[in-house]
Each structure stands twice: as C-alpha cells, then as structure tokens.
Design a protein around this motif. Structure first.
Motif: not given
Length: 208
Positions: A74-77, A39-58, A12-13
């Motif tokens: 950094a989160a992306r949509q 060879v392998v490129l790994v990325e992520s994204a969110g369906t309702g992203a908190m765009v630009g945010s880092g991860m919570p400390a936990e 989500t986020g």
C-alpha cells in the motif's frame, strides 16, 4: 542491541519502482542473509505517493517473478519522519534523492540513488578497509550503519571516475517493455550491490 537497520526506498508514486526494490531487497535478505532478517527493516515511500494504492499488475508480476511479495503493498507518502528514522535511503532517480533531502537536509549523508550506491560499494572494494578491531566490536546493525558511512565517503572518488548514476526509468502507464526495463535496472543494481557487499563483508570478517 541497537535498533534495526532501516532501509527506505523512494520513488514518485510508491507503486512501481520503490515498491519493487523494497520487496526484492527484503526477499534477498531472507534468502541469502537469513541471520539479518531481524536486523534489517526495509520500507518504501513516494515523493508524490498514490496513498493506499497497490501495485499495477505489470509491476506486481515483475516483482513476484524476481522473488518479491507484492500482494499487501500500500503506497505511502514520504515524510521527514521516514527520513529521520532511516539509516539508508535509496532513491530511484536523482529527483527523488533531491526531494528526500529537502525534507531532511542532514540525510544527504545517507541518501543515495540506487545505481549510485551500487557503484559506491563496488568502488569501496578497491580501497582500504575500516579498522577491523573497531568494526568487529559493533553489533550487526551498527556494522551496516558504519558501512553506509564508509560508502558515503567514497562519493568524491566516484565522481572522479566519471559517469553520472543512472535513473531507474519510470514505467507507470507505459508499455510492458518499459516495465521490464525498469525492473531490469533495479535487479541489476541490486545484483551489483549484493556482490560488492558480500565481497566487502568477507574482507572485514563481517558476522551478524
């Protein structure tokens, strides 16, 4: 040489689950399959992203504990273009898979829940293998694309074997125990997928 094999992880986020899974997959490739790093490129994204945010400390601490590198996240949509570029999409929950496929319906063939993909690889271990001569002629990225198609073809068999794939629990703004359980689910699914993938690679003589 073909384009890199692109893995896209979705939640989500894009600050907890998908970020962790992205980082842990990348770390596992670097540690266990260094020949595949280019060879392998790994990325992520969110369906309702908190765009630009880092991860919570936990979430960041748990990622680091399991080998991830969370500092620069950094989160992306999620967009249709991300889906179009991806060879394998791993969703953290059923709702994320549905949302991702709505963006690009044809991507239903290579979009899975994380726990589902692990189960499909395990199921594939028990069945016939792709033609060795044809498979061995492919480069590493195309071998991985072929493996995704192969796993997708097992979906019907998996449904017959019973048990719906489990969502990875969303820990955001919840207790430390829930963060730990969410990370445990991710690590367990990745462990299962890695074991099955290694066994399958040995059977078909996979070489990068």
């Amino acid at each position: 040489m073909s384009d890199p094999f692109r893995v896209l992880v979705v939640c989500t986020g894009n600050i907890c689950r998908s970020a962790q899974a992205e980082q842990l997959i990348r770390a596992r490739v670097a540690e266990s399959f260094p020949e595949l790093e280019s060879v392998v490129l790994v990325e992520s994204a969110g369906t309702g992203a908190m765009v630009g945010s880092g991860m919570p400390a936990e979430a960041a601490a748990l990622s680091a504990r399991h080998g991830g590198a969370p500092a620069d996240h950094a989160a992306r949509q999620l967009t249709a273009e991300h889906m179009r570029a991806a060879d394998l999409v791993l969703a953290m929950a059923a709702k994320h898979r549905s949302a991702a496929v709505r963006l690009l319906p044809r991507a239903s063939r290579n979009t899975f829940m994380l726990t589902e993909f692990a189960a499909l690889l395990e199921s594939a271990e028990q069945t016939s293998l792709p033609p060795t001569a044809e498979f061995s002629s492919l480069d590493a990225a195309d071998k991985l694309r072929s493996a995704v198609k192969w796993a997708s073809a097992r979906r019907g068999f998996l449904s017959l074997e019973g048990g719906a794939p489990a969502d990875v629990v969303d820990p955001y703004r919840r207790s430390q125990e829930v963060y730990a359980e969410s990370a445990r689910q991710i690590v367990e699914a990745l462990d299962r997928a890695q074991r099955a993938a290694v066994n399958l690679a040995h059977k078909v003589g996979f070489r990068a």
